[in-house]
Design a protein around this motif. Structure first.
Motif, short mmCIF file in Angstrom:
data_model
loop_
_atom_site.label_atom_id
_atom_site.label_comp_id
_atom_site.label_asym_id
_atom_site.label_seq_id
_atom_site.Cartn_x
_atom_site.Cartn_y
_atom_site.Cartn_z
N ASN A 390 0.85 -1.19 0.00
CA ASN A 390 0.00 0.00 0.00
C ASN A 390 0.89 1.24 0.00
N ARG A 542 -9.64 -4.62 0.02
CA ARG A 542 -8.67 -4.00 -0.88
C ARG A 542 -9.22 -2.74 -1.53
N PHE A 547 -5.31 -2.39 4.02
CA PHE A 547 -4.28 -3.41 3.99
C PHE A 547 -2.90 -2.75 4.07
N MET A 550 -0.78 -6.88 0.22
CA MET A 550 -1.73 -7.92 -0.17
C MET A 550 -1.15 -8.76 -1.30
N MET A 552 -2.10 -10.63 -4.61
CA MET A 552 -3.19 -10.46 -5.57
C MET A 552 -2.79 -11.04 -6.92
N HIS A 578 -3.08 -0.50 -5.67
CA HIS A 578 -2.33 -0.36 -4.42
C HIS A 578 -1.95 1.08 -4.09
#
Length: 698
Positions: A390, A542, A547, A550, A552, A578
């Protein structure tokens, strides 16, 4: 509104930025190097390429027909109009030359097995229908891209669908779309521009609504507008000139309108309801929900099955005038994703996207047997997994003090390098499946796309000691001797650096990768905590920005590039997976992100294929050298289809522009009469009234 807080001028940034990345971070870290060559994919199917106009067209035919039982039980009894009156003036006609086995026959059942569970039928407001192809067959979109895997590269533009044609203004800023005229929803209500405008104004543009698959206004350009001209015409206005790129975003899953005459009854703008009541107002128990797709949901048994029957108002035909689909019934057995592969290979299921590498070897062995009920063919490596950090430092997801501190780490280039250098990608891949399937993947676009260039793709080789040195360089050291690095004393009281890793528990691959990542990062002193939740909760978290990191699976833009291109960078406040805008609506972009945005904007603005190829090389270099995402592994998928089905095109990838359920064009698949079997649960029935008790027999 200015979406970006630009920190420096883009002029000259690309060249200067890349050269500066070659400067070593002291003597600690491995240098970025070109990613290793990948092994060839086994059992890979070949694609026969065709011109775009070889697939379909719109025209009136001399006559039309339907299954005999529909005519006898419904038309002759006055319960349905004749088929010619249920079709549009000029239906979509699939060309026989592009159908591998030609004109089909009616009847038969396609048995899917899925691991998802339906929330309800309100795609427009973000409800999942259970995945595995259910939403794809229920909802039709303005354009269609999945079959483009077979289209020649120099003819690459989306296929028309609900929008049968479009015209650009002389200056390229306006696009007039002509909708299919006379088509109807499965309950017989006309499809018009009102359905398109409701989806745009009251779902995509409304900040209180997020459609399934996350469509946002920014996906169609900055300050783009859409207005109704008449019942079958809408007009787009773009800031850019001739942004043909957005035509790809009008396909699944970003512009697939729902039935406005049904959905408006629960939308707060038109009814005395809340947005939660709107989103959840059409549960899976509401049978016969109106669709524009080929099949309608007529039966739902929790944790057992969803059954869909043919849509009597479907607006597509073959060249002999047979109203499609050929198949009468679709089943979705509600099980697990791993069971989908097992049942398809065993013959108790008919279709699977073999996308979990843990099942590759046993599936290949079974498919090679002469008695195997299903055929299996691998496609290119278009399934990639990234760990996304993030990168929002200004409030997306409303982080607490710990989460904000983690985000500041995420924005530190040395930290991102340390994390990527700590990962042994060969071991991560081998933990899923041994053999020539997985490949070292550092991030960026998928290697299976035609835009991929290995020489422009960089990674930082496995170097745990170098990773530890980089952590120490930025002040992360194990000060309490428990094996995990601590924050500096003036941050969070010097506690352990705890990082929460978000992932979906729906797929074994995601879980297995997370366990490998956590174990490897522990070796350099990073304490990563697994937060494994079901797919619906994962998607919600998300999109909220809730988060630290993550895992993904790559979205379509990483494989198709020309579709969903704005998702490759934070070009708008809600385009990146993100890095999205904070509470003030702005993006706090880092310099390399400015470069990515500039590259993507140029890509969208040009139709010069050579320039696009060079831009994607630049994109790949900037993304991978700066560790925009942390690639984990990449592998092919295999399409498994029961041998009794016909009109399955060779080489259909399980995931490129869209999933294989759309790429194979299920509405024109058929089963020869002598192979159809006794699988139908509701033979000779059609969908009843919306909200009724299910199918009716005439």
């Amino acid at each position: 509104m200015h979406f970006h807080k630009r920190r420096l001028c883009l002029t000259g940034l690309l060249a200067a930025g890349i050269s500066s990345l070659a400067i070593a971070s002291g003597a600690f870290a491995s240098e970025a190097t070109v990613v290793p060559e990948q092994p060839p994919v086994p059992a890979q199917a070949k694609i026969t390429y065709v011109p775009r106009d070889a697939i379909e067209e719109y025209r009136a035919l001399p006559s039309y027909s339907e299954p005999d039982w529909v005519t006898k039980n419904f038309v002759d009894t006055g319960k349905l109009p004749p088929v010619k009156d249920r079709l549009p003036k000029e239906p979509l006609v699939f060309k026989t030359g592009n159908m591998p086995d030609g004109i089909g026959v009616y009847g038969g059942t396609l048995r899917h097995v899925v691991g998802g569970r339906p929330e309800g039928w309100n795609y427009a407001a973000g409800q999942a229908q259970g995945w595995g192809g259910i939403d794809i067959e229920m909802y039709e979109c303005l354009t269609r891209t999945a079959p483009l895997y077979q289209v020649e590269a120099d003819d690459m533009e989306p296929l028309p669908n609900l929008a049968k044609s479009w015209d650009w203004s002389e200056d390229g800023h306006k696009l007039t779309m002509h909708l299919i005229e006379g088509a109807k929803w499965s309950d017989g209500v006309p499809f018009t521009a009102d359905d398109v405008m409701f989806y745009w104004d009251d779902n995509i543009v409304d900040p209180n609504v997020t459609p399934l698959n996350g469509a946002t206004k920014e996906m169609f350009g900055k300050n783009t507008t859409l207005k109704k001209i008449d019942d079958y015409t809408v007009e787009w206005t773009f800031e850019e000139a001739f942004p043909r790129q957005y035509l790809f975003n009008m396909a699944y899953g970003n512009f697939c309108p729902g039935p406005a005459h049904i959905l408006k009854t629960k939308h707060p703008k038109y009814a005395n309801t809340t947005y939660d009541e709107y989103r959840n107002g059409f549960p899976p128990e509401m049978l016969n929900f109106p669709v524009m797709g080929a099949w309608v949901p007529v039966e739902y048994r929790p944790d057992d099955i969803i059954v869909l029957r043919r849509n009597p108002y479907y607006w597509k035909v073959d060249e002999e005038g047979h109203q499609l689909p050929y198949l009468d019934e679709m089943h979705y057995k509600l099980s697990t994703w791993a069971d989908r592969d097992v049942q398809a290979i065993a013959g108790s299921g008919d279709f699977s996207n073999l996308e979990q590498p843990e099942n590759f070897v046993v599936s290949l062995r079974r498919a090679a047997e002469e008695s195997a009920p299903a055929r299996l063919a691998f496609g290119p490596r278009t399934i990639g997994y990234n760990m996304r950090l993030n990168l929002s430092g200004n409030g997306w997801g409303e982080p607490d003090e710990r989460a904000q501190a983690v985000r500041e780490l995420n924005r530190n280039e040395d930290f991102r390098k340390a994390v990527t250098m700590a990962l042994d990608r060969q071991k991560l891949g081998d933990s899923l499946v041994k053999g020539p399937f997985t490949a070292i993947y550092p991030g960026g676009i998928d290697s299976g796309t035609s835009f991929y260039d290995r020489q422009s793709t960089y990674y930082y080789p496995y170097d745990p000691e170098g990773a530890k040195a980089l952590l120490a360089k930025i002040g992360l050291k194990d000060t309490d001797g428990n094996g995990f690095v601590n924050w500096p004393a003036d941050t969070l009281g010097g506690k352990d650096v705890d990082i929460v890793l978000l992932l979906s528990s729906d797929y074994n691959t995601d879980v297995n990768l997370s366990e490998g990542v956590i174990g490897q990062l522990q070796q350099i002193g990073l304490h990563v905590i697994q937060n494994s939740i079901d797919g619906i909760q994962f998607e919600s978290s998300r999109y909220r920005g809730d988060f630290d990191w993550m895992i993904m699976r790559n979205p379509p833009e990483m494989a198709a590039v020309v579709q969903g291109t704005s998702g490759l960078a934070p070009v708008g406040p809600r385009t990146s997976a993100h890095h999205r805008a904070g509470t003030d609506g702005t993006l706090d972009l880092m310099p390399y992100e400015d470069q990515l945005v500039d590259i993507v904007d140029q890509f969208i603005a040009t139709n010069d294929n050579a320039k696009r190829a060079e831009l994607m090389k630049d994109y790949q270099t900037v993304a991978t050298k700066n560790v925009d995402t942390i690639g984990l592994t990449e592998f092919p998928g295999a399409l498994i289809i029961n041998k009794r089905f016909r009109n399955v095109a060779s080489g259909a990838p399980i995931f490129m522009f869209n999933w294989a359920e759309d790429a194979v064009i299920r509405e024109r698949m058929f089963v020869p009469a002598d192979l159809q079997g006794d699988y139908q649960l509701f033979p000779d029935t059609l969908p009843g009234k919306p909200g009724g008790d299910g199918p009716v027999s005439g």
